[in-house]
Design a protein around this motif. Structure first.
Motif, short mmCIF file in Angstrom:
data_model
loop_
_atom_site.label_atom_id
_atom_site.label_comp_id
_atom_site.label_asym_id
_atom_site.label_seq_id
_atom_site.Cartn_x
_atom_site.Cartn_y
_atom_site.Cartn_z
N ARG A 29 0.84 -1.21 0.00
CA ARG A 29 0.00 0.00 0.00
C ARG A 29 0.88 1.26 0.00
NH1 ARG A 29 -3.06 -3.80 -0.22
NH2 ARG A 29 -2.37 -3.45 -2.35
N THR A 30 1.99 1.21 0.74
CA THR A 30 2.91 2.35 0.77
C THR A 30 3.52 2.59 -0.60
OG1 THR A 30 3.46 1.89 3.09
CG2 THR A 30 4.99 3.27 1.86
N ALA A 31 3.96 1.51 -1.27
CA ALA A 31 4.54 1.64 -2.61
C ALA A 31 3.50 2.15 -3.60
CB ALA A 31 5.11 0.30 -3.06
N GLU A 32 2.27 1.69 -3.49
CA GLU A 32 1.20 2.15 -4.38
C GLU A 32 0.98 3.65 -4.22
OE1 GLU A 32 -2.15 -0.26 -3.30
OE2 GLU A 32 -1.89 -1.59 -5.04
N ALA A 33 0.97 4.11 -2.97
CA ALA A 33 0.78 5.54 -2.72
C ALA A 33 1.92 6.36 -3.33
CB ALA A 33 0.68 5.80 -1.22
N PHE A 34 3.14 5.86 -3.17
CA PHE A 34 4.29 6.54 -3.76
C PHE A 34 4.18 6.55 -5.28
CE2 PHE A 34 8.74 6.11 -5.41
CZ PHE A 34 9.11 7.44 -5.22
N ALA A 35 3.80 5.41 -5.87
CA ALA A 35 3.67 5.31 -7.33
C ALA A 35 2.61 6.27 -7.85
CB ALA A 35 3.33 3.87 -7.72
N ASN A 36 1.55 6.49 -7.08
CA ASN A 36 0.50 7.42 -7.50
C ASN A 36 0.99 8.86 -7.53
OD1 ASN A 36 -1.41 5.39 -7.74
ND2 ASN A 36 -2.24 5.68 -5.68
N ALA A 37 2.02 9.15 -6.73
CA ALA A 37 2.49 10.52 -6.59
C ALA A 37 3.71 10.85 -7.44
CB ALA A 37 2.81 10.80 -5.12
N THR A 38 4.18 9.89 -8.26
CA THR A 38 5.39 10.13 -9.05
C THR A 38 5.18 9.68 -10.49
OG1 THR A 38 7.77 9.65 -9.21
CG2 THR A 38 6.36 7.87 -8.40
#
Length: 250
Positions: A29-38
């Motif tokens: 979930r943390t990686a998904e959130a980061f991927a959404n923001a970059t």
């Protein structure tokens, strides 16, 4: 060394004990959130199960496949979509990188990131990407369970550029594929004019617009850019921006 999946895994990156996979969903979930923001591609390497735990749906790294398909392929993706000589380069980087990290105290390992460039092949298209990899989750003894990989387009023209960086340190290490050794270097220090020129260049301003905004003569901006290129050992403003971003000079 043969270009086989099993050769990516060796004693130096073995994971001690079975990790707590109850934490895996939180990490994903943390990686998904980061991927959404970059704009960058993101994926998580699982060194215990020897595959990918997560792959973001960014087309840059997918070679026309779905994120789920690339996740399913895992390390086979490298064998299928990289030139053979660059797979061999990745195998050496993998060995050299873990050999380096294993000499760092377990508490300090989370501060290190390795960066390198390689081509991915999609049909007839060949794209040079930059790949950054850092430890994401560790076992109690400091062995790396998960690695977070961030992929973007490279501004260079050739594969390589293998460097190791430590957050908070000016020096960095560069791996020489000829000598097979790490060499230490000092990160350049930019003066305020150079920082301003780079910052305004990132905003897309022309040399004339930079001169007006920075209250400098156009020739002064040109001269400062030339000195900046020499200091960073790059040939154009795109490479200078990439260097300054990668080395956190701004």
């Amino acid at each position: 060394m043969e270009n086989k999946i099993e050769n990516f895994f060796f004693a130096g990156n073995a994971v001690s004990g079975e990790p707590d996979y109850g934490l895996a969903e939180t990490f994903v979930r943390t990686a998904e959130a980061f991927a959404n923001a970059t704009y960058q591609s993101v994926y998580i390497i699982d060194y215990f199960r020897k595959n990918f735990l997560y792959v973001s749906p960014n087309p840059l790294f997918l070679c026309g496949m779905s994120a789920e398909k690339v996740k399913e392929l895992g390390y086979q993706f490298y064998l299928d979509h990289l030139p053979a000589d660059e797979v061999a380069m990745l195998l050496e980087i993998n060995q050299a990188g873990f050999s380096f990290i294993n000499k760092v105290s377990p508490a300090g390992r989370k501060r290190y990131t390795i960066s390198y460039d390689f081509h991915i092949i999609n049909g007839h298209d060949k794209v040079l990407i930059n790949h950054k990899l850092t430890g994401f989750a560790y076992q109690p003894d400091g062995s790396v369970w998960l690695g977070l990989s961030v992929v973007s387009l490279s501004t260079h023209s050739n594969a390589g550029q293998i460097t190791m960086h430590c957050r908070g340190k000016r020096e960095y290490w560069e791996y020489d594929m000829q000598s097979h050794k790490w060499e230490i270097h000092d990160t350049p220090v930019l003066n305020e004019t150079e920082k301003k020129i780079l910052t305004l260049s990132i905003q897309g301003l022309t040399i004339n617009a930079i001169a007006e905004r920075a209250h400098l003569a156009v020739d002064s901006v040109k001269s400062a850019r030339r000195r900046l290129f020499e200091k960073l050992e790059v040939s154009n403003i795109s490479e200078a921006i990439s260097y300054a971003t990668n080395y956190k000079l701004l």
